[in-house]
Design an enzyme around this catalytic site. Structure first.
Site, mmCIF file in Angstrom:
data_model
loop_
_atom_site.group_PDB
_atom_site.id
_atom_site.type_symbol
_atom_site.label_atom_id
_atom_site.label_comp_id
_atom_site.label_asym_id
_atom_site.label_seq_id
_atom_site.Cartn_x
_atom_site.Cartn_y
_atom_site.Cartn_z
ATOM 1 N N ASP A 143 0.853 -1.188 0.000
ATOM 2 C CA ASP A 143 0.000 0.000 0.000
ATOM 3 C C ASP A 143 0.891 1.240 0.000
ATOM 4 O O ASP A 143 1.773 1.370 0.842
ATOM 5 C CB ASP A 143 -0.914 -0.011 1.228
ATOM 6 C CG ASP A 143 -2.018 1.027 1.111
ATOM 7 O OD1 ASP A 143 -2.321 1.460 -0.020
ATOM 8 O OD2 ASP A 143 -2.590 1.406 2.160
ATOM 9 N N HIS A 150 -3.598 14.027 0.466
ATOM 10 C CA HIS A 150 -3.862 13.176 1.630
ATOM 11 C C HIS A 150 -2.699 13.276 2.622
ATOM 12 O O HIS A 150 -2.901 13.477 3.825
ATOM 13 C CB HIS A 150 -4.056 11.723 1.173
ATOM 14 C CG HIS A 150 -4.196 10.730 2.289
ATOM 15 N ND1 HIS A 150 -5.283 10.711 3.138
ATOM 16 C CD2 HIS A 150 -3.377 9.723 2.696
ATOM 17 C CE1 HIS A 150 -5.127 9.723 4.020
ATOM 18 N NE2 HIS A 150 -3.981 9.113 3.778
ATOM 19 N N GLU A 215 -10.594 4.005 3.492
ATOM 20 C CA GLU A 215 -9.714 4.802 2.628
ATOM 21 C C GLU A 215 -10.028 4.441 1.182
ATOM 22 O O GLU A 215 -9.986 3.262 0.808
ATOM 23 C CB GLU A 215 -8.232 4.532 2.943
ATOM 24 C CG GLU A 215 -7.798 5.151 4.271
ATOM 25 C CD GLU A 215 -6.300 5.083 4.520
ATOM 26 O OE1 GLU A 215 -5.621 4.240 3.886
ATOM 27 O OE2 GLU A 215 -5.803 5.860 5.350
ATOM 28 N N GLU A 217 -9.127 3.997 -2.418
ATOM 29 C CA GLU A 217 -7.859 3.790 -3.128
ATOM 30 C C GLU A 217 -8.115 3.078 -4.458
ATOM 31 O O GLU A 217 -9.191 2.526 -4.694
ATOM 32 C CB GLU A 217 -6.895 2.947 -2.284
ATOM 33 C CG GLU A 217 -6.644 3.533 -0.899
ATOM 34 C CD GLU A 217 -5.399 3.015 -0.224
ATOM 35 O OE1 GLU A 217 -4.570 2.368 -0.903
ATOM 36 O OE2 GLU A 217 -5.252 3.264 0.983
ATOM 37 N N ASP A 249 -9.153 0.497 1.880
ATOM 38 C CA ASP A 249 -8.161 0.140 2.900
ATOM 39 C C ASP A 249 -8.723 0.556 4.263
ATOM 40 O O ASP A 249 -8.408 1.620 4.790
ATOM 41 C CB ASP A 249 -6.836 0.864 2.591
ATOM 42 C CG ASP A 249 -5.792 0.615 3.668
ATOM 43 O OD1 ASP A 249 -5.859 -0.424 4.340
ATOM 44 O OD2 ASP A 249 -4.905 1.479 3.836
ATOM 45 N N ARG A 253 -8.275 4.127 13.182
ATOM 46 C CA ARG A 253 -7.406 5.297 13.420
ATOM 47 C C ARG A 253 -6.860 5.349 14.844
ATOM 48 O O ARG A 253 -5.736 5.825 15.058
ATOM 49 C CB ARG A 253 -8.182 6.588 13.128
ATOM 50 C CG ARG A 253 -8.688 6.707 11.719
ATOM 51 C CD ARG A 253 -7.560 6.654 10.712
ATOM 52 N NE ARG A 253 -8.047 6.899 9.360
ATOM 53 C CZ ARG A 253 -7.322 6.681 8.274
ATOM 54 N NH1 ARG A 253 -6.083 6.207 8.386
ATOM 55 N NH2 ARG A 253 -7.821 6.911 7.078
ATOM 56 N N GLN A 256 -4.124 2.887 14.948
ATOM 57 C CA GLN A 256 -3.033 3.380 14.099
ATOM 58 C C GLN A 256 -2.216 4.454 14.812
ATOM 59 O O GLN A 256 -0.987 4.422 14.801
ATOM 60 C CB GLN A 256 -3.631 3.946 12.804
ATOM 61 C CG GLN A 256 -2.596 4.397 11.783
ATOM 62 C CD GLN A 256 -3.251 4.952 10.514
ATOM 63 O OE1 GLN A 256 -4.472 5.036 10.407
ATOM 64 N NE2 GLN A 256 -2.432 5.321 9.544
ATOM 65 N N LYS A 269 -4.490 -1.836 10.073
ATOM 66 C CA LYS A 269 -4.850 -1.984 8.662
ATOM 67 C C LYS A 269 -5.095 -3.436 8.276
ATOM 68 O O LYS A 269 -5.761 -3.694 7.267
ATOM 69 C CB LYS A 269 -3.692 -1.472 7.784
ATOM 70 C CG LYS A 269 -3.294 -0.036 8.026
ATOM 71 C CD LYS A 269 -4.171 0.907 7.259
ATOM 72 C CE LYS A 269 -3.600 2.320 7.273
ATOM 73 N NZ LYS A 269 -4.427 3.215 6.456
ATOM 74 N N THR A 273 -9.149 -5.605 3.982
ATOM 75 C CA THR A 273 -9.021 -4.697 2.837
ATOM 76 C C THR A 273 -9.990 -5.223 1.786
ATOM 77 O O THR A 273 -9.964 -6.418 1.477
ATOM 78 C CB THR A 273 -7.588 -4.721 2.261
ATOM 79 O OG1 THR A 273 -6.657 -4.430 3.312
ATOM 80 C CG2 THR A 273 -7.421 -3.702 1.143
ATOM 81 N N GLU A 390 -9.842 12.678 7.202
ATOM 82 C CA GLU A 390 -9.671 13.993 6.583
ATOM 83 C C GLU A 390 -10.987 14.761 6.502
ATOM 84 O O GLU A 390 -11.033 15.951 6.798
ATOM 85 C CB GLU A 390 -9.151 13.836 5.147
ATOM 86 C CG GLU A 390 -7.700 13.484 5.026
ATOM 87 C CD GLU A 390 -7.373 13.201 3.574
ATOM 88 O OE1 GLU A 390 -7.115 14.140 2.822
ATOM 89 O OE2 GLU A 390 -7.396 12.013 3.185
HETATM 90 CA CA CA Z 1 -3.990 3.222 2.755
#
Ligand code: CA
Length: 446
Positions: A143, A150, A215, A217, A249, A253, A256, A269, A273, A390
């Site tokens: 990834d 971002h 996320e 992607e 993904d 948080r 993380q 993570k 996925t 975000e």
């Molecule tokens: Ca990612």
């Protein structure tokens, strides 16, 4: 030598299929697309996974059609790989061989084809009657972090003084992900438990994540691999790519933030996925190539091993992406999913060719069917932010849903839906289908 798939007669916008739903202007899967995937029939059949091609609201049983002699012009090698139950061997074909599969499928499905329709129809299954799977056996998953928007947004939350680390404009940042927990669209995603230290707390605690996020992607499946010890030049990097898909993904948080230093993401993570099931081939995407991101004045040029004329001219993809959310209450009230953001792959700081060149620059070998994900696709505007971290600025500005509910992060029962498509004047619009997943409650903890 630099290489990209050419635009040819398979992209002719006037071409139509005898599968009428493929001629609908709104379909993701006109005859100009022909993405491949792996499916099982819900009824009948032998229950074994098979390679399929999407056309309108149907799936072509590619193996059955090939064995019935309906796919003309296939080489023996191509015929063999289509008998597999994953796309790895197909992805390992040289791009020219892959092109013969596309041309052959196109000729079979073309409205002008004189093939006996009754026989052909028996090799088509309704999209509603199949289960779709992860298209390849993914040996390795990487990834990246290729959106400067971002990276700047996330960086400014955690390091207001230096949002973008000094390496960002030189190194395509990435980490090795987990392939065992990659699931196909539609698979429920269980809220992970993990260790986190809430703001203000001195010690961490263990429990279900309270800051679950998605996320948005784009994934690239590796085509023919490179030998261990032999880097791939940026100019020929696309020979080592087979096609693209959408990727969610999922990210915890709170986990993380506590675990990511010093070695980067780990359990935040690796719990799941999600990938969209259809591989949109590089050949199908040929009309939708755009220049690589134009670096603003003052940014350093890429180092020579990440730079080529072809990459600058057409290393990007004009792919539009959306994230939508549907809460349980919204579904009960009959509300359609609400759009949270829209962004464009063309705004990424690094192209997939650069990601391949960088990934292999130390001699690391890619293998057919590996997955390289772009990193969250966020654009410069507030409505182009590809994750809740975000969009809600760390949960400080929750988004409001049509039911009046608010979301800082995902709740149980929320369904996240991603879509992507390419459209350009003079060409038929092609889409990626859906990448969806619903959040299931955490497992009981003891
Ligand atoms: Ca990612």
């Amino acid at each position: 030598m630099s290489w990209q798939p050419p635009i040819d007669e398979t992209h002719d916008p006037v071409r139509e299929s005898w599968v009428e739903s493929a001629n609908d202007a709104a379909t993701d899967f006109p005859i100009q697309n022909l993405p491949l995937g792996v499916f099982t029939r819900r009824r009948g059949g032998d229950g074994a996974p098979r390679i399929g091609a999407a056309i309108g609201n149907r799936v072509v049983d590619v193996r059955a059609a090939a064995e019935a002699g309906l796919l003309a012009g296939l080489s023996a090698a191509a015929l063999e790989v289509l008998r597999s139950w994953t796309l790895n061997a197909y992805m390992n074909l040289a791009p020219d061989e892959r092109g013969t599969v596309r041309r052959s499928l196109g000729a079979f499905l073309d409205a002008r084809t004189l093939a006996p329709r009754r026989q052909a129809l028996s090799h088509l299954v309704s999209m509603a009657d199949v289960d779709l799977h992860v298209p390849s056996s993914i040996g390795d998953y990487t990834d990246f972090y290729a959106s400067i928007h971002h990276a700047t947004n996330v960086g400014s939350m955690f390091r207001p003084d230096s949002p973008l680390l000094p390496n960002y404009k030189f190194v395509p940042i990435g980490y090795h992900g987990r392939s065992s927990s990659i699931v196909a669209s539609g698979t429920p995603v269980r809220r992970p438990a993990g260790q986190a230290r809430p703001e203000g707390a001195v010690t961490p605690s263990f429990g279900p994540s309270t800051r679950l996020d998605y996320e948005l992607e784009v994934g690239a499946f590796a085509g023919p691999g490179n030998q261990l010890g032999t880097p791939v030049a940026v100019g020929s990097a696309e020979r080592h790519l087979a096609g693209l898909c959408l990727v969610n993904d999922w990210s915890a948080r709170d986990v993380q933030q506590w675990e990511y230093q010093p070695l980067g993401p780990f359990l935040a993570k690796s719990f799941a996925t999600t990938v969209s099931p259809w591989v949109v081939t590089l050949e199908a995407l040929a009309p939708f190539r755009v220049p690589a991101f134009e670096r603003p004045d003052g940014d350093p040029p890429p180092l020579p091993y990440l730079e080529s004329t072809a990459n600058r001219a057409s290393g990007g993809f004009d792919l539009t992406l959306e994230v939508l959310l549907s809460s349980r209450r919204m579904r009960e009230a009959g509300c359609p999913p609400a759009r949270l953001s829209r962004s464009h792959l063309s705004t990424m700081y690094w192209t997939f060719a650069q990601l391949v060149a960088h990934h292999t620059s130390n001699g690391c070998n890619l293998r057919a069917g590996d997955l390289l994900a772009s990193g969250t696709v966020s654009g410069p505007s507030e409505d182009a932010r590809g994750c809740l971290l975000e969009l809600t600025w760390r949960g400080q500005r929750p988004v409001t849903l049509p039911t009046g509910e608010t979301r800082a992060f995902l709740e149980d029962g929320d369904e996240v839906l991603m879509r992507g498509w390419c459209a350009r004047e003079g060409y038929r619009r092609i889409g990626f289908g859906e990448c969806r997943g619903t959040v299931a409650p955490a497992a009981p903890t003891t």
